[in-house]
Design a protein around this motif. Structure first.
Motif, mmCIF file in Angstrom:
data_model
loop_
_atom_site.group_PDB
_atom_site.id
_atom_site.type_symbol
_atom_site.label_atom_id
_atom_site.label_comp_id
_atom_site.label_asym_id
_atom_site.label_seq_id
_atom_site.Cartn_x
_atom_site.Cartn_y
_atom_site.Cartn_z
ATOM 1 N N ILE A 144 0.834 -1.203 0.000
ATOM 2 C CA ILE A 144 0.000 0.000 0.000
ATOM 3 C C ILE A 144 0.869 1.254 0.000
ATOM 4 C CG2 ILE A 144 -1.623 1.343 1.387
ATOM 5 C CD1 ILE A 144 -2.885 -1.324 2.207
ATOM 6 N N ASN A 145 1.924 1.252 0.816
ATOM 7 C CA ASN A 145 2.815 2.418 0.863
ATOM 8 C C ASN A 145 3.550 2.618 -0.456
ATOM 9 O OD1 ASN A 145 2.202 3.271 3.461
ATOM 10 N ND2 ASN A 145 3.648 1.835 4.364
ATOM 11 N N LYS A 146 3.904 1.528 -1.114
ATOM 12 C CA LYS A 146 4.629 1.634 -2.386
ATOM 13 C C LYS A 146 3.769 2.292 -3.460
ATOM 14 C CE LYS A 146 6.893 -1.203 -5.878
ATOM 15 N NZ LYS A 146 6.171 -0.773 -7.045
ATOM 16 N N TYR A 147 2.506 1.920 -3.544
ATOM 17 C CA TYR A 147 1.639 2.468 -4.578
ATOM 18 C C TYR A 147 1.007 3.796 -4.189
ATOM 19 C CZ TYR A 147 2.237 -1.828 -7.094
ATOM 20 O OH TYR A 147 2.784 -2.859 -7.775
ATOM 21 N N THR B 220 9.320 12.229 -2.969
ATOM 22 C CA THR B 220 10.562 11.818 -2.311
ATOM 23 C C THR B 220 10.563 12.154 -0.835
ATOM 24 O OG1 THR B 220 11.603 13.920 -2.919
ATOM 25 C CG2 THR B 220 11.901 12.049 -4.416
ATOM 26 N N MET B 221 9.754 13.113 -0.424
ATOM 27 C CA MET B 221 9.742 13.487 0.986
ATOM 28 C C MET B 221 8.765 12.648 1.810
ATOM 29 S SD MET B 221 7.811 17.127 0.555
ATOM 30 C CE MET B 221 7.099 17.363 2.159
ATOM 31 N N ASP B 222 8.037 11.711 1.186
ATOM 32 C CA ASP B 222 7.159 10.814 1.927
ATOM 33 C C ASP B 222 7.992 9.821 2.728
ATOM 34 O OD1 ASP B 222 4.840 11.972 1.084
ATOM 35 O OD2 ASP B 222 4.528 10.585 -0.581
ATOM 36 N N ASN B 223 7.441 9.382 3.832
ATOM 37 C CA ASN B 223 8.140 8.456 4.724
ATOM 38 C C ASN B 223 8.317 7.093 4.056
ATOM 39 O OD1 ASN B 223 9.209 7.191 6.919
ATOM 40 N ND2 ASN B 223 7.466 7.511 8.259
ATOM 41 N N THR B 224 9.459 6.466 4.268
ATOM 42 C CA THR B 224 9.737 5.175 3.631
ATOM 43 C C THR B 224 9.340 3.986 4.488
ATOM 44 O OG1 THR B 224 11.989 5.299 4.461
ATOM 45 C CG2 THR B 224 11.610 6.038 2.207
ATOM 46 N N HIS B 225 9.006 4.172 5.738
ATOM 47 C CA HIS B 225 8.507 3.123 6.635
ATOM 48 C C HIS B 225 9.462 1.935 6.727
ATOM 49 C CE1 HIS B 225 4.720 5.263 6.933
ATOM 50 N NE2 HIS B 225 4.702 5.362 5.613
ATOM 51 N N PHE B 226 10.669 2.194 7.183
ATOM 52 C CA PHE B 226 11.648 1.130 7.334
ATOM 53 C C PHE B 226 11.258 0.137 8.428
ATOM 54 C CE2 PHE B 226 14.596 4.340 5.463
ATOM 55 C CZ PHE B 226 14.829 3.636 4.293
#
Length: 122
Positions: free
Chosen positions: A86-89, A94-100
């Motif tokens: 869901i986060n990928k799509y 670029t400033m969105d959180n990557t959720h590591f």
């Protein structure tokens, strides 16, 4: 950190963002449940005081609890995988959180489940 030069058109969080958050929180709650379940399923430690009093110590994993542990870990991995998708799509900037943390949860859950498959249930 680079500032985005365009106009911010997002007014509120959308439903997909809320679903991804619920899935990631649910995945972490499943992982915490797996930690608690592994405490009861794991073999007991044979401390010096236990050996001194000749108490019986279980030296193998409890098979029914190990099966539940595996299922809980699969739920944790699946919910984190769905949150990653869901986060990928959903994220395009670029400033969105990557959720590591969700990626870390997926890796740890898969590693722990594979450990259960290959080492415990022999």
């Amino acid at each position: 950190m680079d500032k985005w030069a365009g106009e911010e058109r997002r007014k509120t969080t959308d439903n997909w963002h809320i679903i991804a958050r619920v899935l990631s929180i649910g995945g972490w709650l499943f992982f915490i449940a797996a930690l608690i379940l592994s405490y009861y399923a794991a073999p007991e430690k044979s401390y010096g005081l236990v050996r001194y009093h000749h108490l019986e110590v279980r030296d193998s994993w409890l098979t029914p609890l190990t099966g539940y542990l595996f299922v809980v870990l699969l739920f944790s991995a699946f919910s984190s995988y769905l949150a990653i998708l869901i986060n990928k799509y959903r994220q395009r900037r670029t400033m969105d959180n990557t959720h590591f943390n969700v990626v870390l949860l997926l890796v740890i859950s898969i590693a722990w489940a594979s450990y259960i498959i290959f080492h415990i249930n022999k």
